[in-house]
Design a protein around this motif. Structure first.
Motif, PDB file in Angstrom:
ATOM      1  N   LEU A  54       0.798  -1.221   0.000  1.00  0.00           N
ATOM      2  CA  LEU A  54       0.000   0.000   0.000  1.00  0.00           C
ATOM      3  C   LEU A  54       0.835   1.277   0.000  1.00  0.00           C
ATOM      4  O   LEU A  54       0.419   2.282  -0.581  1.00  0.00           O
ATOM      5  CB  LEU A  54      -0.950  -0.002   1.196  1.00  0.00           C
ATOM      6  CG  LEU A  54      -2.002  -1.112   1.183  1.00  0.00           C
ATOM      7  CD1 LEU A  54      -2.880  -1.016   2.417  1.00  0.00           C
ATOM      8  CD2 LEU A  54      -2.846  -1.039  -0.071  1.00  0.00           C
ATOM      9  N   TRP A  55       1.978   1.268   0.684  1.00  0.00           N
ATOM     10  CA  TRP A  55       2.830   2.460   0.771  1.00  0.00           C
ATOM     11  C   TRP A  55       4.276   2.103   0.474  1.00  0.00           C
ATOM     12  O   TRP A  55       5.147   2.246   1.325  1.00  0.00           O
ATOM     13  CB  TRP A  55       2.741   3.078   2.173  1.00  0.00           C
ATOM     14  CG  TRP A  55       1.355   3.391   2.574  1.00  0.00           C
ATOM     15  CD1 TRP A  55       0.598   4.445   2.162  1.00  0.00           C
ATOM     16  CD2 TRP A  55       0.540   2.634   3.475  1.00  0.00           C
ATOM     17  NE1 TRP A  55      -0.640   4.384   2.749  1.00  0.00           N
ATOM     18  CE2 TRP A  55      -0.696   3.285   3.561  1.00  0.00           C
ATOM     19  CE3 TRP A  55       0.744   1.473   4.213  1.00  0.00           C
ATOM     20  CZ2 TRP A  55      -1.723   2.811   4.357  1.00  0.00           C
ATOM     21  CZ3 TRP A  55      -0.284   0.994   4.997  1.00  0.00           C
ATOM     22  CH2 TRP A  55      -1.497   1.670   5.058  1.00  0.00           C
TER      23      TRP A  55
ATOM     24  N   THR B 110       3.386   6.263  -2.824  1.00  0.00           N
ATOM     25  CA  THR B 110       2.159   6.240  -3.632  1.00  0.00           C
ATOM     26  C   THR B 110       1.818   4.805  -4.003  1.00  0.00           C
ATOM     27  O   THR B 110       2.691   3.947  -4.123  1.00  0.00           O
ATOM     28  CB  THR B 110       2.323   7.073  -4.911  1.00  0.00           C
ATOM     29  OG1 THR B 110       3.380   6.517  -5.688  1.00  0.00           O
ATOM     30  CG2 THR B 110       2.615   8.525  -4.595  1.00  0.00           C
ATOM     31  N   ILE B 111       0.536   4.554  -4.181  1.00  0.00           N
ATOM     32  CA  ILE B 111       0.071   3.202  -4.491  1.00  0.00           C
ATOM     33  C   ILE B 111       0.517   2.816  -5.890  1.00  0.00           C
ATOM     34  O   ILE B 111       0.384   3.584  -6.846  1.00  0.00           O
ATOM     35  CB  ILE B 111      -1.454   3.119  -4.352  1.00  0.00           C
ATOM     36  CG1 ILE B 111      -1.841   3.313  -2.881  1.00  0.00           C
ATOM     37  CG2 ILE B 111      -1.971   1.800  -4.876  1.00  0.00           C
ATOM     38  CD1 ILE B 111      -3.317   3.321  -2.622  1.00  0.00           C
TER      39      ILE B 111
ATOM     40  N   LEU C  97      -0.407  -3.973  -6.341  1.00  0.00           N
ATOM     41  CA  LEU C  97      -1.768  -4.387  -5.978  1.00  0.00           C
ATOM     42  C   LEU C  97      -2.192  -5.637  -6.755  1.00  0.00           C
ATOM     43  O   LEU C  97      -2.810  -6.545  -6.194  1.00  0.00           O
ATOM     44  CB  LEU C  97      -2.755  -3.241  -6.222  1.00  0.00           C
ATOM     45  CG  LEU C  97      -2.653  -2.060  -5.272  1.00  0.00           C
ATOM     46  CD1 LEU C  97      -3.618  -0.966  -5.703  1.00  0.00           C
ATOM     47  CD2 LEU C  97      -2.922  -2.487  -3.848  1.00  0.00           C
TER      48      LEU C  97
END
Length: 107
Positions: A59-60, A67-68, A73
């Protein structure tokens, strides 16, 4: 730099602490049978630890300045889906493969 005497004091105390933690399981409980209810809970250790270690990096990520990253993901989703069906080793390999493939294709 840390002072040499503080470094060695902390190192020795941490060594004693980790020895006592391991000895509590191996030395004291090593020759006893662990109850089934404890063993059932120990099976969930990896399931609890892996998400706690990986989530901040998904996520970080420090690499992207916090930033994602869509590639990460998607790789995390691949880990989740493969992990539902197979074991943790296959899930990790699927996540690594997905991440590196996406980085190769999209930068």
């Amino acid at each position: 730099m840390i002072a040499q005497d503080i470094f060695w004091t902390v190192t020795i105390l941490l060594g004693i602490g980790t020895f006592l933690i391991r000895f509590s399981f191996l030395g004291i409980l090593g020759d006893r049978r662990i109850p089934e209810w404890i063993m059932a809970h120990l099976h969930y250790t990896a399931v609890a630890i892996f998400p706690a270690l990986i989530t901040p990096h998904v996520l970080w990520p420090e690499v992207t300045g916090g930033t994602i990253d869509p590639n990460r993901l998607i790789a995390a989703a691949a880990v989740f889906l493969v992990g539902l069906r197979f074991n943790a080793v296959f899930a990790i390999v699927a996540g690594m493969g997905t991440l590196y493939l996406l980085r190769y294709l999209f930068g």
